[in-house]
Design a protein around this motif. Structure first.
Motif, PDB file in Angstrom:
ATOM      1  N   SER A  67       0.806  -1.223   0.000  1.00 11.80           N
ATOM      2  CA  SER A  67       0.000   0.000   0.000  1.00 11.80           C
ATOM      3  C   SER A  67       0.839   1.272   0.000  1.00 11.80           C
ATOM      4  CB  SER A  67      -0.936   0.016   1.212  1.00 11.80           C
ATOM      5  OG  SER A  67      -0.199   0.033   2.421  1.00 11.80           O
ATOM      6  N   TYR A  68       2.110   1.179   0.366  1.00  9.96           N
ATOM      7  CA  TYR A  68       2.970   2.360   0.414  1.00  9.96           C
ATOM      8  C   TYR A  68       3.524   2.745  -0.962  1.00  9.96           C
ATOM      9  CZ  TYR A  68       3.048   1.742   5.497  1.00  9.96           C
ATOM     10  OH  TYR A  68       2.689   1.623   6.818  1.00  9.96           O
ATOM     11  N   PHE A  69       3.483   1.824  -1.914  1.00 14.61           N
ATOM     12  CA  PHE A  69       4.156   2.037  -3.192  1.00 14.61           C
ATOM     13  C   PHE A  69       3.195   2.500  -4.272  1.00 14.61           C
ATOM     14  CE2 PHE A  69       7.186  -0.501  -0.916  1.00 14.61           C
ATOM     15  CZ  PHE A  69       8.412   0.004  -1.350  1.00 14.61           C
ATOM     16  N   THR A  70       3.653   3.503  -5.024  1.00 19.50           N
ATOM     17  CA  THR A  70       2.892   3.976  -6.177  1.00 19.50           C
ATOM     18  C   THR A  70       2.897   2.925  -7.271  1.00 19.50           C
ATOM     19  OG1 THR A  70       3.454   6.277  -5.662  1.00 19.50           O
ATOM     20  CG2 THR A  70       2.702   5.801  -7.910  1.00 19.50           C
ATOM     21  N   LEU A  71       4.053   2.294  -7.477  1.00 20.25           N
ATOM     22  CA  LEU A  71       4.165   1.244  -8.491  1.00 20.25           C
ATOM     23  C   LEU A  71       5.387   0.392  -8.233  1.00 20.25           C
ATOM     24  CD1 LEU A  71       6.608   2.052 -10.727  1.00 20.25           C
ATOM     25  CD2 LEU A  71       4.926   3.773 -11.347  1.00 20.25           C
ATOM     26  N   TRP A  72       5.428  -0.741  -8.925  1.00 16.53           N
ATOM     27  CA  TRP A  72       6.603  -1.617  -8.919  1.00 16.53           C
ATOM     28  C   TRP A  72       6.860  -2.035 -10.355  1.00 16.53           C
ATOM     29  CZ3 TRP A  72       2.488  -1.814  -5.704  1.00 16.53           C
ATOM     30  CH2 TRP A  72       1.421  -2.648  -6.058  1.00 16.53           C
ATOM     31  N   TYR A  97      15.487   1.222 -13.894  1.00 15.40           N
ATOM     32  CA  TYR A  97      15.355   2.479 -13.159  1.00 15.40           C
ATOM     33  C   TYR A  97      14.799   3.580 -14.057  1.00 15.40           C
ATOM     34  CZ  TYR A  97      17.358   0.749  -8.869  1.00 15.40           C
ATOM     35  OH  TYR A  97      17.553   0.057  -7.705  1.00 15.40           O
ATOM     36  N   TRP A  98      15.266   3.636 -15.294  1.00  9.83           N
ATOM     37  CA  TRP A  98      14.674   4.582 -16.231  1.00  9.83           C
ATOM     38  C   TRP A  98      13.190   4.287 -16.420  1.00  9.83           C
ATOM     39  CZ3 TRP A  98      19.104   4.091 -20.360  1.00  9.83           C
ATOM     40  CH2 TRP A  98      20.146   4.973 -20.027  1.00  9.83           C
ATOM     41  N   GLY A  99      12.863   2.986 -16.522  1.00 13.03           N
ATOM     42  CA  GLY A  99      11.468   2.606 -16.713  1.00 13.03           C
ATOM     43  C   GLY A  99      10.600   3.004 -15.540  1.00 13.03           C
ATOM     44  N   ALA A 100      11.080   2.802 -14.320  1.00  9.80           N
ATOM     45  CA  ALA A 100      10.316   3.184 -13.136  1.00  9.80           C
ATOM     46  C   ALA A 100      10.100   4.696 -13.098  1.00  9.80           C
ATOM     47  CB  ALA A 100      11.031   2.707 -11.875  1.00  9.80           C
ATOM     48  N   ALA A 101      11.161   5.463 -13.412  1.00  2.00           N
ATOM     49  CA  ALA A 101      11.040   6.922 -13.436  1.00  2.00           C
ATOM     50  C   ALA A 101      10.052   7.367 -14.513  1.00  2.00           C
ATOM     51  CB  ALA A 101      12.408   7.552 -13.672  1.00  2.00           C
ATOM     52  N   ARG A 102      10.117   6.720 -15.670  1.00  2.00           N
ATOM     53  CA  ARG A 102       9.195   7.055 -16.765  1.00  2.00           C
ATOM     54  C   ARG A 102       7.744   6.802 -16.347  1.00  2.00           C
ATOM     55  NH1 ARG A 102      10.960   3.546 -19.950  1.00  2.00           N
ATOM     56  NH2 ARG A 102       9.310   2.002 -19.697  1.00  2.00           N
ATOM     57  N   LEU A 103       7.490   5.677 -15.719  1.00  2.00           N
ATOM     58  CA  LEU A 103       6.127   5.345 -15.298  1.00  2.00           C
ATOM     59  C   LEU A 103       5.628   6.286 -14.201  1.00  2.00           C
ATOM     60  CD1 LEU A 103       6.501   1.458 -15.274  1.00  2.00           C
ATOM     61  CD2 LEU A 103       5.066   2.800 -16.844  1.00  2.00           C
TER      62      LEU A 103
END
Length: 222
Positions: free
Chosen positions: A127-132, A148-154
């Motif tokens: 519940s604490y995470f916006t996404l994984w 890491y680029w993908g997570a930042a992009r999302l």
């Protein structure tokens, strides 16, 4: 302020690295490969496919393909990690700290999405995470920066305005290559390895992260 904080998972939030090692050792026994914990540790942070290829270069086997070995490792790891993984010391407290600051949180892992979700559910952290995000959804796994680029992009954020937490050398290379500030939390057996010198900060445990460290990192961001 940081636009996002992005965490590795295995060995950082959950103590799943020993489980991965046990699973790999058990699966490689089926093709008579004498895998040890020490050999597994050499490849910590690699995705499963890359790990299997790494072992194949050292101990070529017959009768099963690399893909089959990888699938067997993932299936057994999903079962065992979902049933037995525990939180690393300080993980929940640190996540709650960043969450209280309204900083978006994400996971960037070499593991597949189903295992990421199993660990977050087991540790009551989902519940604490916006996404994984899984590196398996990108062109390249760690140590490349793609996940890491993908997570930042999302998340819709600038990688240079993100803070990343990693425990492995390969994972740290990934986050540094993505242009993020980094905190590394190496395992005790390799804490003094110079490969971790590329991190913005090195600490022995998530329990050591405090307000003073956070303020220091914010100054580096500015």
């Amino acid at each position: 302020m940081f636009q996002a904080v992005i965490f590795d998972m295995d060995g950082l939030l959950g103590d799943s690295e020993p489980i991965w090692q046990e699973v790999a050792i058990d699966i490689f026994k089926t093709v008579d490969v004498p895998l040890t914990v020490e050999i597994c540790q050499e490849a910590t942070g690699l995705g499963t496919a890359e790990f299997v290829k790494y072992i194949h270069t050292r101990y070529p086997w017959r009768h099963k393909s690399c893909d089959q070995i990888g699938e067997e490792i993932l299936a057994l790891a999903h079962e065992r990690i979902g049933a037995a993984a525990h939180e690393m010391p300080g993980a929940t407290e640190l996540i709650r700290f960043f969450h209280s600051l309204n900083i978006p949180l994400a996971v960037a892992s070499a593991s597949p999405m189903n295992i990421i979700e199993s660990v977050l559910e087991r540790l009551n952290l989902r519940s604490y995470f916006t996404l994984w995000h899984s590196a398996l959804l990108e062109a390249r796994n760690k140590p490349y920066p793609d996940v890491y680029w993908g997570a930042a992009r999302l998340l819709g954020v600038d990688p240079a305005a993100c803070l990343a937490f990693e425990d492995s050398g390969n994972g740290l290379k990934s986050a540094v290559a993505a242009g993020m500030l980094t905190v590394t939390v190496p395992a005790a057996y390799e804490y003094n390895d110079p490969k971790f010198d590329i991190a913005t900060l090195k600490i022995p445990s998530l329990l050591h992260f405090d307000q003073n460290i956070f303020d220091t990192l914010l100054k580096k961001l500015a």
